[in-house]
Design a protein around this motif. Sequence first.
Motif, PDB file in Angstrom:
ATOM      1  N   VAL A 358       0.829  -1.202   0.000  1.00 25.86           N
ATOM      2  CA  VAL A 358       0.000   0.000   0.000  1.00 25.86           C
ATOM      3  C   VAL A 358       0.865   1.255   0.000  1.00 25.86           C
ATOM      4  N   SER A 361       3.178   1.468  -3.311  1.00 25.00           N
ATOM      5  CA  SER A 361       2.425   1.689  -4.548  1.00 25.00           C
ATOM      6  C   SER A 361       1.954   3.130  -4.664  1.00 25.00           C
ATOM      7  N   ARG A 362       2.002   3.871  -3.553  1.00 26.35           N
ATOM      8  CA  ARG A 362       1.613   5.284  -3.514  1.00 26.35           C
ATOM      9  C   ARG A 362       0.196   5.497  -4.037  1.00 26.35           C
ATOM     10  N   SER A 363      -0.668   4.516  -3.754  1.00 25.76           N
ATOM     11  CA  SER A 363      -2.042   4.619  -4.220  1.00 25.76           C
ATOM     12  C   SER A 363      -2.877   5.549  -3.344  1.00 25.76           C
ATOM     13  N   LEU A 364      -2.469   5.755  -2.112  1.00 26.39           N
ATOM     14  CA  LEU A 364      -3.188   6.670  -1.225  1.00 26.39           C
ATOM     15  C   LEU A 364      -2.253   7.113  -0.120  1.00 26.39           C
ATOM     16  N   ILE A 409      -9.172   0.731  -5.467  1.00 22.44           N
ATOM     17  CA  ILE A 409      -9.050   1.946  -4.671  1.00 22.44           C
ATOM     18  C   ILE A 409      -9.400   3.131  -5.563  1.00 22.44           C
ATOM     19  N   HIS A 410     -10.487   3.807  -5.244  1.00 18.33           N
ATOM     20  CA  HIS A 410     -10.874   5.024  -5.969  1.00 18.33           C
ATOM     21  C   HIS A 410     -10.351   6.212  -5.175  1.00 18.33           C
ATOM     22  N   ASN A 411      -9.289   6.835  -5.659  1.00 19.48           N
ATOM     23  CA  ASN A 411      -8.677   7.970  -4.978  1.00 19.48           C
ATOM     24  C   ASN A 411      -9.095   9.236  -5.713  1.00 19.48           C
ATOM     25  N   LYS A 414      -6.085  12.054  -5.746  1.00 18.65           N
ATOM     26  CA  LYS A 414      -4.765  11.794  -6.303  1.00 18.65           C
ATOM     27  C   LYS A 414      -4.447  12.695  -7.481  1.00 18.65           C
TER      28      LYS A 414
END
Length: 547
Positions: A358, A361-364, A409-411, A414
């Motif tokens: 997590v 991956s810098r997804s959030l 994951i809906h960011n 971002k």
Amino acid sequence: MSRITSILMAFFVGWLFASGTACAAAGDAEKPDDAVTLRILNRDIVTMRARIGGFTPQSRVRRARERLQALPDEAIALPINTVQFQSGDTRGVQFLLGDLPLFSVVEGDVDPEAKQDFGALVKQTQGRMEEVHGAWGQMRSRPMLLHGLARAIGATLLFCVLVWVAHRGMARSVAFMEKRRDVLAARFTYVDWREFLARLAVGILQVLQWFIVLALTYSWAQFVLASFVATAPIAHDLGDWLVLKISWLAEGALDSLPGLATVLLVLAFTRVIVDLLGYLFDALQKGRLRLPMFHPETVGATRRIFTLFVWCVGIAVAYPFLPGASSDVFKGLSVLFGLMVTLGSTGLVTQLMSGMVVVYSRSLHKGDFVDINGVQGVVTEVSALATKVTNVRNDEITIPNSVVIASPIHNYSKLSGTLGTLLSTKVTIGYDAPWRQVHALLIEAAGRTIGVRATPAPYVYQRALSDFYVEYELFASIENPADRIPVLSALHASIQDAFNEHGVQIMSPHFLGQPEHPVVVPKGQWYAAPASPVTPVTPVTPVSAAS
């Protein structure tokens, strides 16, 4: 006559020794017998190691005790006598109380590791027997017994008084420090150093109270035991035990000083390395230093991983120098800890690895407005094991990282950038409403809504031409992704107001039969207010630009 009886007794013991030699020959070829110490009135007399007449040291000690228990009370006035005997190459000495035999000592009883000959052993045993003989006489002295009872009663009364005084005094001291601690805790909203010292003083006083009670109990027990002849050796042993333990602790502390110094040096060096790494990662996180493969979003997690690794290496290096590191206790604890980690690390390692995915991956990251597995809200914490999200109802929802990486994951924050983040909503309107008017009404409603950005401008797509109605979707950019839900609610209200003001019905019609006239919009109404002839057929703002 007494002398003749003693000589006959010596010959009798030698005969017994000679007759038992053949019977014990087979046993001598086997492993040696365990040494047993003869104790009389809690006093060590002699340690027996050899066999006599087939009797093992255990049997010899048991027979000596039986003889001592069978002695009559008047035997206390008889002197301690010794008679030497010889059987083959073995010499021995018989100890008697008057003419009554007690036990024998032979050359085989000499400790081979001690620098002592048989004569010295006999002399030492005789001296101990004389001491026991004197103590035996004192035991039967009524004045001595009354004196010991008086000392024990006086010591017990004094012990009770001292324990009561110590308990009351320490209780008052603890109560005073607890009151002081509570006052300091109420005065400061944070942990002040004076409050910390007060809490530490409370703990020390509580431990000191029990230490004083134990010390008084130990002293009372030693004094009472020393008041009686029979238990005086136990009191002496208690004192020797305490001195031995204190000496052992002191010697252990002195012996462990080099190891402790090494441990402190290793840990200090480890701390220096951790501080240097902290300075490096602070510079990376603040942007003052840039290195390949290091991103500001992942610097915090990378710093924790490096710090943990350095401390693990430092502890592993310092561990062998800890006092008692090679003892069975440390080994047992290491095995137990390893077993616990092995049995319980499966789920933990899964969550830790998921947390690393997590983070890297810098997804959030903290502050993003996201939608994870149907949960919408603002990310408040991204830890190694779980991610915490606060939704619009102000509920904190903890999502395990294994669930996070297994879900889309809906960011919404971002890619907001300078253009904001897109918000969309759908309406279905019948074919009798001009599509140009519907487009204009939706865009007008977006312009009225607080929180919707004017740039880029809102736009509308016709997503489907269904059997009974047209599906329109309005896209608009908002300022703050975290306000997505309240802005969407306000946008819905603005759409209803705009359609009601211009008399356009928001309804998805369904027909049970063919209408009598075509459901179409006359050309004269194509540009009904608020639409204008310049309304473009296809929006000029692409989705990529808005995002």
